[in-house]
Write a protein that holds these residues in place. Structure first.
Motif, short mmCIF file in Angstrom:
data_model
loop_
_atom_site.label_atom_id
_atom_site.label_comp_id
_atom_site.label_asym_id
_atom_site.label_seq_id
_atom_site.Cartn_x
_atom_site.Cartn_y
_atom_site.Cartn_z
N GLN A 178 45.91 93.00 102.99
CA GLN A 178 46.47 92.97 101.63
C GLN A 178 46.13 91.64 100.95
O GLN A 178 45.81 91.62 99.76
CB GLN A 178 47.98 93.18 101.66
CG GLN A 178 48.38 94.59 101.99
CD GLN A 178 49.88 94.73 102.22
OE1 GLN A 178 50.60 93.75 102.38
NE2 GLN A 178 50.34 95.97 102.26
N ALA A 179 46.19 90.54 101.69
CA ALA A 179 45.81 89.25 101.13
C ALA A 179 44.33 89.25 100.75
O ALA A 179 43.95 88.72 99.69
CB ALA A 179 46.11 88.12 102.12
N ALA A 180 43.50 89.85 101.58
CA ALA A 180 42.07 89.94 101.27
C ALA A 180 41.85 90.77 100.00
O ALA A 180 41.02 90.40 99.15
CB ALA A 180 41.32 90.56 102.45
N ASP A 181 42.59 91.85 99.87
CA ASP A 181 42.47 92.69 98.68
C ASP A 181 42.92 91.92 97.43
O ASP A 181 42.27 91.99 96.38
CB ASP A 181 43.31 93.97 98.85
CG ASP A 181 43.05 94.98 97.76
OD1 ASP A 181 41.86 95.31 97.54
OD2 ASP A 181 44.03 95.41 97.11
N ARG A 182 44.01 91.19 97.56
CA ARG A 182 44.48 90.38 96.43
C ARG A 182 43.45 89.31 96.07
O ARG A 182 43.22 89.02 94.91
CB ARG A 182 45.83 89.75 96.76
CG ARG A 182 46.97 90.78 96.88
CD ARG A 182 48.29 90.16 97.22
NE ARG A 182 48.78 89.27 96.16
CZ ARG A 182 49.32 89.68 95.02
NH1 ARG A 182 49.45 90.97 94.79
NH2 ARG A 182 49.75 88.81 94.13
N MET A 183 42.81 88.73 97.07
CA MET A 183 41.77 87.73 96.82
C MET A 183 40.60 88.34 96.06
O MET A 183 40.07 87.75 95.12
CB MET A 183 41.28 87.13 98.14
CG MET A 183 40.15 86.12 97.97
SD MET A 183 39.55 85.48 99.55
CE MET A 183 40.67 84.10 99.73
N MET A 184 40.18 89.54 96.47
CA MET A 184 39.06 90.22 95.80
C MET A 184 39.35 90.48 94.33
O MET A 184 38.45 90.50 93.51
CB MET A 184 38.75 91.55 96.49
CG MET A 184 37.98 91.40 97.74
SD MET A 184 37.42 92.95 98.51
CE MET A 184 38.14 94.25 97.61
N HIS A 185 40.62 90.72 94.02
CA HIS A 185 41.01 91.02 92.64
C HIS A 185 41.47 89.79 91.88
O HIS A 185 42.06 89.91 90.80
CB HIS A 185 42.08 92.11 92.64
CG HIS A 185 41.56 93.43 93.10
ND1 HIS A 185 41.66 93.85 94.41
CD2 HIS A 185 40.88 94.40 92.44
CE1 HIS A 185 41.09 95.03 94.53
NE2 HIS A 185 40.60 95.38 93.35
N VAL A 215 37.67 86.44 105.32
CA VAL A 215 37.09 87.12 106.48
C VAL A 215 37.55 88.57 106.57
O VAL A 215 36.79 89.46 106.96
CB VAL A 215 37.45 86.35 107.78
CG1 VAL A 215 37.09 87.14 109.02
CG2 VAL A 215 36.78 84.99 107.80
N ASN A 216 38.77 88.83 106.15
CA ASN A 216 39.32 90.18 106.25
C ASN A 216 38.93 91.10 105.09
O ASN A 216 39.33 92.27 105.08
CB ASN A 216 40.85 90.11 106.36
CG ASN A 216 41.26 89.72 107.76
OD1 ASN A 216 41.09 90.49 108.70
ND2 ASN A 216 41.78 88.52 107.91
N ILE A 217 38.14 90.61 104.16
CA ILE A 217 37.69 91.46 103.05
C ILE A 217 36.93 92.68 103.58
O ILE A 217 37.02 93.77 103.02
CB ILE A 217 36.84 90.65 102.05
CG1 ILE A 217 37.75 89.72 101.24
CG2 ILE A 217 36.04 91.56 101.12
CD1 ILE A 217 37.04 88.79 100.29
N ALA A 218 36.23 92.52 104.69
CA ALA A 218 35.48 93.64 105.28
C ALA A 218 36.39 94.80 105.67
O ALA A 218 35.93 95.94 105.75
CB ALA A 218 34.71 93.15 106.50
N LEU A 219 37.67 94.54 105.90
CA LEU A 219 38.59 95.61 106.32
C LEU A 219 39.27 96.31 105.13
O LEU A 219 39.95 97.32 105.33
CB LEU A 219 39.68 95.03 107.23
CG LEU A 219 39.19 94.40 108.53
CD1 LEU A 219 40.37 93.81 109.30
CD2 LEU A 219 38.46 95.42 109.39
N THR A 220 39.09 95.81 103.92
CA THR A 220 39.81 96.38 102.77
C THR A 220 39.47 97.83 102.46
O THR A 220 40.34 98.55 101.97
CB THR A 220 39.65 95.51 101.51
OG1 THR A 220 38.25 95.38 101.21
CG2 THR A 220 40.28 94.16 101.69
N PRO A 221 38.25 98.32 102.72
CA PRO A 221 38.00 99.74 102.42
C PRO A 221 38.71 100.72 103.36
O PRO A 221 38.84 101.90 103.05
CB PRO A 221 36.48 99.89 102.57
CG PRO A 221 35.92 98.53 102.59
CD PRO A 221 37.00 97.62 103.06
N LEU A 222 39.18 100.23 104.50
CA LEU A 222 39.81 101.10 105.49
C LEU A 222 41.25 101.42 105.12
O LEU A 222 41.94 100.62 104.49
CB LEU A 222 39.79 100.44 106.87
CG LEU A 222 38.42 100.08 107.45
CD1 LEU A 222 38.59 99.34 108.77
CD2 LEU A 222 37.57 101.31 107.64
#
Length: 168
Positions: free
Chosen positions: A49-56, A80-87
């Motif tokens: 969720q933090a990675a998703d928030r970072m992307m946005h 680093v966890n941005i790669a997991l956001t599509p899952l």
């Protein structure tokens, strides 16, 4: 021939045990929200969720003024966890559980090498079982907690020991 059959049976039993334990632990991450929809919460879901928030372009530490997200790691770890956001959350949990299992096995093998300068796989099979089983048994409380919460501790331990082996 008996040795190969024993190894095969042991591996199948360990995989079945790991899968059963994984299902039981991952079920604790699922709940039903007030709207009746399923919700999932674990440490790894918080990371994603933090990675998703970072992307946005949103704050990874605060939802709104005064409401923390629960993410406490540096921004690089969110990156680093941005790669997991599509899952999906369930896929993230299952993937993270598998990563932790591999990290546990790798940690045992690397720690043995670090302490003895010998390869774990060169040990007789019964000694491998005794060392690995003893290590797991002595740390079971911490392992269960780490796997149950889906946190990053097992992966960090693996990376630390890997770094120590590589810097020799």
């Amino acid at each position: 021939m008996k040795q190969k059959a024993l190894k095969f049976i042991t591996i199948v039993l360990l995989l079945a045990l790991a899968a059963s334990a994984g299902v039981l632990m991952l079920r604790k991450h699922a709940d039903t929200g007030p709207d009746g929809k399923p919700t999932y919460m674990s440490d790894v879901i918080c990371y994603v969720q933090a990675a998703d928030r970072m992307m946005h372009g949103q704050n990874i530490y605060w939802f709104s003024p005064g409401e923390q997200t629960g993410y406490v790691y540096p921004p690089f770890y969110a990156f680093v966890n941005i790669a997991l956001t599509p899952l999906s959350p369930v896929a993230v949990d299952v993937f993270w559980y598998a990563i932790n299992i591999f990290a546990l096995v790798g940690t045992i093998r690397l720690a043995y090498y670090l302490l003895t300068r010998e390869r774990f796989s060169k040990l007789p099979y019964i000694e491998q079982c005794l060392y690995a089983g003893g290590s797991i048994l002595l740390t079971l409380r911490y392992l269960v907690r780490g796997f149950q919460d889906a946190n990053v501790s097992m992966l960090l331990l693996f990376l630390i020991i890997l770094g120590l082996v590589w810097t020799e």
